[in-house]
Design an enzyme around this catalytic site. Structure first.
Site, PDB file in Angstrom:
ATOM      1  N   SER A 179      11.977   4.736   5.281  1.00 29.22           N
ATOM      2  CA  SER A 179      10.778   3.923   5.451  1.00 29.22           C
ATOM      3  C   SER A 179      10.934   2.944   6.615  1.00 29.22           C
ATOM      4  CB  SER A 179      10.466   3.198   4.128  1.00 29.22           C
ATOM      5  OG  SER A 179       9.143   2.729   4.119  1.00 29.22           O
ATOM      6  N   ASP A 443       4.929  12.960   0.726  1.00 26.11           N
ATOM      7  CA  ASP A 443       4.813  11.540   1.047  1.00 26.11           C
ATOM      8  C   ASP A 443       3.490  11.287   1.764  1.00 26.11           C
ATOM      9  OD1 ASP A 443       5.107   8.907   1.770  1.00 26.11           O
ATOM     10  OD2 ASP A 443       6.786   9.233   3.139  1.00 26.11           O
ATOM     11  N   HIS A 517       8.422  10.101  -0.774  1.00 23.91           N
ATOM     12  CA  HIS A 517       8.908   9.099   0.175  1.00 23.91           C
ATOM     13  C   HIS A 517      10.424   8.913   0.070  1.00 23.91           C
ATOM     14  CE1 HIS A 517       8.160   5.822   2.961  1.00 23.91           C
ATOM     15  NE2 HIS A 517       8.828   4.985   2.202  1.00 23.91           N
TER      16      HIS A 517
END
Length: 538
Positions: A179, A443, A517
């Site tokens: 991320s 994601d 994710h």
């Protein structure tokens, strides 16, 4: 990260076995104060934890670390450093949800040993950074106001860490994160290579999962239509809604960008709109007061006409707001019961039974006995032999897995330049640092089409993008197969297929099937193979 934090991130986007210890290692007596003797009801590899001050900063700034010794002497030369993103999220999230030696047992705070722990592949260091994240502390007023300070503080801290743990200084360093670590890691790596003359660090690779390597338009706005088409059935999107996004792509010119990105090799630089949704955090704060209150800003589009208006003529987001509209539409439909129940931007396959790990972390790491074990609180005299039972006059820290103040502060400041523009190419081309990128196919927040577009528009080692679309299968037990499997075991290997991959000129890309994710959370076995065969492979 809660829904408010997700909104902030979006609108600011450019997010008991026997443990083996190498017998040749000599541990400095100065680090004995950091040794973790035990945790409540769980056995651990040899580890050290605590806080180290950030040098050359005001008093009160410290970073919490938890270092695990390698379990297998075969991998003693590797030091893996893990970062969660946020910004402002604790790296203990990764440690307890799939890549560390301990994991929560379902929806309870009981800990289990993780058979796919990366400690089997090297020494693993988890750091809560920047200052104020997780167990780390920060001075007042808050000292880290932009990404330059984040990178500078971490680099100074890392040098101090290696001074304290000199037996690790010569190890092969592999930095990996997910991320917003797509911002952290390239800037940290750049600081390391620029400081080699004064403080050499053997940085071998950087690895970024579902990370913010490109600008906001590339990572989300331009590519969200492609993602929604690939997920239409999972997300319960009607054809008439999907056709609105297709029409918007044509109106906004996104279809031409997507076509250019699908050329292997690319035929030249791909022109990507700079900021079509006017996604600016300060502006978003203003619109919450100005537009939503007076009712002129529709954040719950549910019909084709409402969706179209939100994309092309939104008083909330500006023109061509495909990503923000998709987020709002799916959330509104989920809340009404007409869409996918418990829709999750981190993983579209999650449902209402999915465990929320952040609540477990908050509960477990707020415990006094845990904080005593991690050298954050003093044990009562005479109880060192059983620190789990220690009572202390010092109150425990109220542990927060993600710090929303840090997120707000950093995303309100100057936006860092997308690493794909210069930092990543320079690290690969000039410094010969291996770059590994991976994505989970489910994601929504940072979809894999955006990552692939950013890579196709990146130039490294004298060429742009990949010359061939990453398409070769990799497997749950082999993340970098040298050859295609033979006909005899083709069916068997197909059952173990974990995704597709490609590697060219020092850069690899893996797309994991069935993951969101946080890939290791859904696919710990596959990620272990990835770490072994791709990241730490010599």
């Amino acid at each position: 990260m809660n829904i408010a934090a997700i909104h902030t991130f979006i609108y600011s986007l450019w997010a008991v076995p026997t443990f083996l210890v190498p017998q040749t290692v000599r541990i400095s007596p100065s680090i004995s104060q950091y040794e973790v003797h035990s945790l409540p009801k769980i056995s651990l590899p040899l580890s050290w934890a605590g806080r180290l001050p950030v040098p050359e900063t005001p008093p009160g700034n410290s970073l919490f670390f938890w270092l695990f010794e390698a379990e297998d002497p075969t991998y003693d030369e590797n030091l893996i450093i893990w970062f969660n993103g946020g910004p402002g999220c604790s790296s203990l999230i990764g440690l307890t949800t799939g890549n560390g030696p301990i994991s929560f047992d379902g929806n309870s705070t009981r800990l289990l040993q993780n058979p796919h722990s990366w400690t089997k592949l090297g020494h693993v260091l988890y750091v809560d950074q920047p200052a104020g994240t997780g167990y780390s502390t920060a001075s007042n007023p808050y000292p880290v106001l932009d990404n330059d300070h984040v990178a500078s503080d971490f680099y100074k801290w890392l040098r101090s860490f290696f001074t304290l743990f000199p037996h690790l200084h010569s190890k092969r360093v592999h930095m990996i994160g997910e991320s917003w670590a797509g911002i952290y890691i390239p800037y940290f790596a750049s600081a390391i290579v620029q400081g080699q003359d004064s403080f050499p660090i053997n940085l071998q690779s950087i690895t970024i999962g579902d990370g913010t390597i490109g600008n906001a338009a590339a990572m989300s706005t331009v590519t969200i239509g492609s993602f929604m088409r690939s997920q239409q059935d999972i997300l319960h999107i009607p054809n008439e809604i999907m056709s609105i996004f297709t029409e918007a792509e044509e109106t906004c010119g996104f279809d031409q960008v997507l076509e250019a990105a699908n050329q292997y090799p690319p035929k030249g630089k791909i022109r990507i709109p700079g900021n079509p949704e006017n996604r600016n955090y300060k502006r978003h704060q203003d619109l919450e007061v100005r537009n939503i209150v007076d009712g002129t800003c529709n954040i719950e589009p549910t019909t084709p006409d409402m969706v179209k208006a939100s994309i092309l003529d939104s008083t909330c987001y500006g023109p061509c707001a495909t990503f923000a509209t998709a987020f709002d539409y799916l959330g509104a439909m989920s809340a009404s019961g007409a869409g996918k129940p418990c829709y999750d931007v981190y993983d579209t396959q999650n449902d209402c039974d999915t465990v929320e790990p952040l609540d477990l972390l908050a509960s477990y790491f707020s415990r006094t006995d845990v904080q005593v074990a991690l050298n954050l609180l003093p044990a009562t005299a005479g109880e060192d032999s059983d620190r789990r039972k220690a009572s202390t006059p010092h109150p425990p820290v109220n542990f927060a897995p993600c710090n929303s103040t840090i997120l707000t502060t950093l995303l309100s400041g100057p936006s860092p330049v997308a690493p794909a523009y210069s930092l990543l190419p320079d690290l690969v081309t000039t410094y010969n640092i291996s770059l590994h990128i991976y994505s989970g196919e489910n994601d929504f927040l940072l979809n894999h089409f955006g990552t692939e577009l950013s890579l196709q528009n990146m130039t490294w080692n004298a060429a742009q993008g990949f010359s061939q679309k990453p398409h070769r299968p990799f497997y749950s037990d082999d993340a970098a197969p040298a050859h295609a499997c033979g006909q005899d075991n083709a069916t068997e290997r197909r059952d173990l297929e974990a995704g597709v991959w490609g590697s060219e000129r020092g850069v690899s890309y893996h797309l994991f099937w069935g993951a969101g994710h946080s890939v290791f959370g859904k696919k710990p076995r596959e990620m272990f193979s990835y770490m072994r065969d791709v990241v730490v492979h010599q």
